[in-house]
Design an enzyme around this catalytic site. Sequence first.
Site, mmCIF file in Angstrom:
data_model
loop_
_atom_site.group_PDB
_atom_site.id
_atom_site.type_symbol
_atom_site.label_atom_id
_atom_site.label_comp_id
_atom_site.label_asym_id
_atom_site.label_seq_id
_atom_site.Cartn_x
_atom_site.Cartn_y
_atom_site.Cartn_z
ATOM 1 N N HIS A 50 0.809 -1.216 0.000
ATOM 2 C CA HIS A 50 0.000 0.000 0.000
ATOM 3 C C HIS A 50 0.844 1.268 0.000
ATOM 4 C CE1 HIS A 50 0.516 -0.277 4.483
ATOM 5 N NE2 HIS A 50 0.490 1.035 4.390
ATOM 6 N N ASP B 60 -0.094 -7.541 1.212
ATOM 7 C CA ASP B 60 0.434 -6.198 1.448
ATOM 8 C C ASP B 60 1.969 -6.185 1.472
ATOM 9 O OD1 ASP B 60 0.144 -3.484 1.726
ATOM 10 O OD2 ASP B 60 0.002 -3.533 3.908
ATOM 11 N N SER C 250 4.896 2.145 7.890
ATOM 12 C CA SER C 250 4.566 1.036 6.999
ATOM 13 C C SER C 250 5.782 0.564 6.221
ATOM 14 C CB SER C 250 3.494 1.467 5.994
ATOM 15 O OG SER C 250 2.218 1.320 6.533
#
Length: 473
Positions: free
Chosen positions: A208, A238, A315
């Site tokens: 993402h 992901d 992330s």
Amino acid sequence: MSSRQRNIESRPEPQERKPRRLQLDGTEKTPGSNRNGFGGYFFGNTGNLVKTNLVGLVRKSLSDKVGGDRWRLSGTAGRKALTLISGVLCVSLSSCAAITEPFRQSQAQQTPIAPSPVVPAPTGTPRAALPSVSDPNFVVAAVQKVGPAVVRINASRTVKRQLPEAFEDPLFRRFFGVPEAQPRERIVRGTGSGFIISANGQILTNAHVVNGADRVSVTLKDGRTLEGKVLGEDPVTDIAVIQVQSNNLPVVEIGNSDELQPGEWVIAIGNPLGLDNTVTAGIVSATDRSASDIGVTDKRIGFIQTDAAINPGNSGGPLLNSRGEVIGMNTAIIQGAQGLGFSIPINAVQRISKQLIATGSVQHPYLGVQMVTLTPEIRQQLEVESDGQIQIPVESGVLVVRVVPNSPAAAAGIRSGDVIQSINNQPVAKTEQVQQIVEQSSVGTQVSVQVQRNGKTAQLSVKLANLPAQQES
């Protein structure tokens, strides 16, 4: 007031019963989930089975009529917000935006880059001497060892503004007082973290972080910025792999996430909210959290839960053990909760990244069923609401709620209302067990599924297919 009255009044209120969730193993997202712009996901509660629909669905299945279209979920029991934690800069820094357009290839003049294998986790090799956990400086030693291999990922995409042709007419603008035309294009920028796994420039991060990016650049700890190319991304887990053209880069040491135990020290490094090289520490709160446990029903991956502070921008950054080995990739937090961060186990990251480097994509075998763990409450609900007409003789298993049309399960004859007892002679009692067995198989292989149907045992052979690309709603 008597002591007895005080004791009664001081008793805590009974906790609200946690609703059960459905697990989706197919191509459709669980109802109640809603993507919220840039990397933010808001998930309605996927428990609270609608009783009349459940009973009606199973009753239909018992009369050889699939009632999947009537299945609904109730989202009235509250909402839980889970955020994929890439930081985003769009005029001002925010964590509620992510690039959502399909990834477009880099410019044609870019030199092709030959992939090379991921560095495997060392087995049986002696580790470099590091301070023990009893040493108050063990975090410092781990950070000094890994820090140079942690990078900031900068991703951007161009957004085109669509306006009716009439708005471009100067006479129209003057007559209606419409302001002068604004630029048709604007650039949306996002940031995340990543870590280098090979000296020739292969970097792991979250899918993402780079999804839909026109341009990706990587900033190293020494200040250098290198242009990056996305070798592949897998939205189902992901995970993404980026390649930069450079040599002799610092690399991380890979640990073994299967050996993790709750209570172990862990360290997170990343770039939360644009603050580069931020270090936080905590412990492993839990292992083997399923996607349904934390509300990410469109993902097919397990998670490590930690209380190490993780924020937007973390992330794709590494989660380290006390020896400075990467044992996870930080990916998500639950909004409004303290000390609830989630990382993808590094063993799963390596398995997926090897496929991305080799082929640019990942194959995920699937059955094509929507299912729920069978519990005494579910059995009682079916019996009571059907006035005893529907009875499930087995005590445990996985109840098939809906069969996805044209899926492997549909082709094999699995019906809603079936209770899965085993797959390839491995007993299953939870939805997570079904997904684990299927995920560990290969696309195209046959699996033997034993189900209970109308009080009888049926043995079905299912040929697993590749999970189709999910359509964004």
